[in-house]
Scaffold this motif. Structure first.
Motif, PDB file in Angstrom:
ATOM      1  N   LEU A 101     -22.813  55.695  58.990  1.00  0.00           N
ATOM      2  CA  LEU A 101     -23.933  54.782  58.798  1.00  0.00           C
ATOM      3  C   LEU A 101     -24.947  55.381  57.826  1.00  0.00           C
ATOM      4  N   LYS A 102     -25.802  54.516  57.297  1.00  0.00           N
ATOM      5  CA  LYS A 102     -26.863  54.913  56.353  1.00  0.00           C
ATOM      6  C   LYS A 102     -26.292  55.675  55.159  1.00  0.00           C
ATOM      7  N   ASN A 103     -25.126  55.221  54.710  1.00  0.00           N
ATOM      8  CA  ASN A 103     -24.482  55.803  53.532  1.00  0.00           C
ATOM      9  C   ASN A 103     -24.104  54.688  52.570  1.00  0.00           C
ATOM     10  N   LYS A 104     -24.669  54.726  51.380  1.00  0.00           N
ATOM     11  CA  LYS A 104     -24.390  53.693  50.385  1.00  0.00           C
ATOM     12  C   LYS A 104     -23.366  54.184  49.376  1.00  0.00           C
ATOM     13  N   VAL A 105     -22.312  53.409  49.207  1.00  0.00           N
ATOM     14  CA  VAL A 105     -21.308  53.725  48.184  1.00  0.00           C
ATOM     15  C   VAL A 105     -21.800  53.157  46.856  1.00  0.00           C
ATOM     16  N   THR A 106     -21.817  53.994  45.837  1.00  0.00           N
ATOM     17  CA  THR A 106     -22.329  53.561  44.532  1.00  0.00           C
ATOM     18  C   THR A 106     -21.234  53.289  43.515  1.00  0.00           C
ATOM     19  N   SER A 107     -20.054  53.892  43.706  1.00  0.00           N
ATOM     20  CA  SER A 107     -18.995  53.679  42.725  1.00  0.00           C
ATOM     21  C   SER A 107     -17.638  54.053  43.304  1.00  0.00           C
ATOM     22  N   ILE A 108     -16.607  53.578  42.611  1.00  0.00           N
ATOM     23  CA  ILE A 108     -15.225  53.882  42.972  1.00  0.00           C
ATOM     24  C   ILE A 108     -14.594  54.673  41.831  1.00  0.00           C
ATOM     25  N   GLU A 109     -13.785  55.666  42.179  1.00  0.00           N
ATOM     26  CA  GLU A 109     -12.999  56.405  41.196  1.00  0.00           C
ATOM     27  C   GLU A 109     -11.518  56.151  41.481  1.00  0.00           C
ATOM     28  N   PRO A 110     -10.965  55.058  40.957  1.00  0.00           N
ATOM     29  CA  PRO A 110      -9.588  54.671  41.304  1.00  0.00           C
ATOM     30  C   PRO A 110      -8.540  55.710  40.921  1.00  0.00           C
ATOM     31  N   GLU A 111      -8.764  56.423  39.804  1.00  0.00           N
ATOM     32  CA  GLU A 111      -7.766  57.389  39.346  1.00  0.00           C
ATOM     33  C   GLU A 111      -7.566  58.514  40.360  1.00  0.00           C
ATOM     34  N   SER A 112      -8.665  58.953  40.964  1.00  0.00           N
ATOM     35  CA  SER A 112      -8.577  60.033  41.954  1.00  0.00           C
ATOM     36  C   SER A 112      -8.608  59.506  43.386  1.00  0.00           C
ATOM     37  N   LYS A 113      -8.666  58.186  43.520  1.00  0.00           N
ATOM     38  CA  LYS A 113      -8.740  57.546  44.846  1.00  0.00           C
ATOM     39  C   LYS A 113      -9.901  58.116  45.670  1.00  0.00           C
ATOM     40  N   ARG A 114     -11.094  57.992  45.099  1.00  0.00           N
ATOM     41  CA  ARG A 114     -12.287  58.447  45.790  1.00  0.00           C
ATOM     42  C   ARG A 114     -13.405  57.426  45.595  1.00  0.00           C
ATOM     43  N   VAL A 115     -14.329  57.397  46.549  1.00  0.00           N
ATOM     44  CA  VAL A 115     -15.569  56.661  46.364  1.00  0.00           C
ATOM     45  C   VAL A 115     -16.711  57.659  46.339  1.00  0.00           C
ATOM     46  N   VAL A 116     -17.783  57.288  45.640  1.00  0.00           N
ATOM     47  CA  VAL A 116     -18.938  58.171  45.480  1.00  0.00           C
ATOM     48  C   VAL A 116     -20.115  57.580  46.246  1.00  0.00           C
ATOM     49  N   LEU A 117     -20.721  58.395  47.113  1.00  0.00           N
ATOM     50  CA  LEU A 117     -21.897  57.963  47.859  1.00  0.00           C
ATOM     51  C   LEU A 117     -23.171  58.220  47.060  1.00  0.00           C
TER      52      LEU A 117
END
Length: 280
Positions: free
Chosen positions: A74-90
């Motif tokens: 909770l209280k974590n906003k995802v700002t972007s996706i990195e599809p190549e590395s299969k990661r999301v950035v908080l």
């Protein structure tokens, strides 16, 4: 193997439940920018009206996440996706790995698009925190204007009337619920609202919101001035699909999916208000 879900409302929580029913071994993680466990957005008007308590609008029991072995951030906003590395950035810079990603990011209220919209006392009614903020202002308010004649606007107007405020619902269309009902059906509902003390005006919209720091009233596009202390923007919603747009996932009114809710990018799915899928 990690199933990562962005969004903790009905689409996200139902997806997590279904995944866990089919796969009891691999990791399921839900990320939400809110501070509450899953609750029903369609029920927040009842919370605002005072007929439901906070616990009454929760979708699951308190121990649901723990007993289902679902990680909740909770209280974590995802700002972007990195599809190549299969990661999301908080927002805090942390990166979280996924194998399968579900975007259940929902929608946000359409802004009124007028001068003064950022004054205190103007609300976009989408979250439990919105309801709580409005309730804080109710004791010092006498009158509320609701712009928008859809379900959100009508339910919010009724809730504020239940709280003892003078309520006026103002719509640009010739009748309320114009996107989902014909004129005769809308008139039945209009009559019921009027009988319950709510004023309805059609063919009008806001031009300027008056006041210094706080809302004091509004100038309508007819030139009329209306006094109020609370304004609700209930003129529809926009899908929260910017993260998908930024990585080239196909979007239109929402994130476009096939009949299995798969997006145009491998291992990424979408569901709920943010998704645009096939219909009959």
């Amino acid at each position: 193997m990690r199933y990562l879900i962005i969004g903790n409302c009905i689409a996200g929580i139902n997806a997590a439940t279904s995944i866990r029913n089919l796969d009891t071994r691999n990791d399921v993680t839900i990320i939400s920018d809110e501070k509450y466990p899953a609750y029903g957005r369609c029920l927040i008007s009842y919370y605002l009206a005072g007929t439901h308590r906070e616990k009454d609008i929760l979708l699951k029991e308190k121990d649901f996440y723990q007993t289902s072995h679902i990680e909740l951030l909770l209280k974590n906003k995802v700002t972007s996706i990195e599809p190549e590395s299969k990661r999301v950035v908080l927002k805090n810079g942390k990166k979280i790995k996924y194998d399968k990603l579900l975007l259940a990011t929902g929608a946000r209220a359409v802004p009124l698009g007028v001068e003064g919209e950022n004054k205190k006392g103007v609300f976009r009614f989408r979250t439990l925190d919105d309801a709580k903020s409005i309730l804080k202002l109710v004791p010092s308010s006498q009158r509320a204007l609701v712009f928008g004649g859809g379900l959100i606007g009508l339910k919010t107007g009724y809730a504020l009337k239940k709280q003892g405020l003078d309520v006026e619902i103002i719509v640009k269309s010739p009748f309320i619920l114009s996107r989902v009902a014909d004129r005769n059906s809308a008139q039945l509902i209009t009559s019921w609202l009027i009988d319950n003390g709510i004023k309805i005006r059609t063919g009008l919209g806001p031009r300027t919101i008056l006041g210094n720091k706080w809302v004091e009233g509004v100038v309508l596009d007819s030139g009329e001035k209306e006094e109020c202390q609370i304004i609700i923007a209930g003129k529809g919603v926009i899908s929260n699909m910017e993260m998908a747009d930024n990585v080239g996932i196909r979007t239109h009114w929402g994130i476009v999916t096939d009949s299995f809710l798969k997006t145009s990018m491998d291992n990424i799915y979408a569901a709920g208000d943010v998704a645009e899928t096939r219909d009959l």
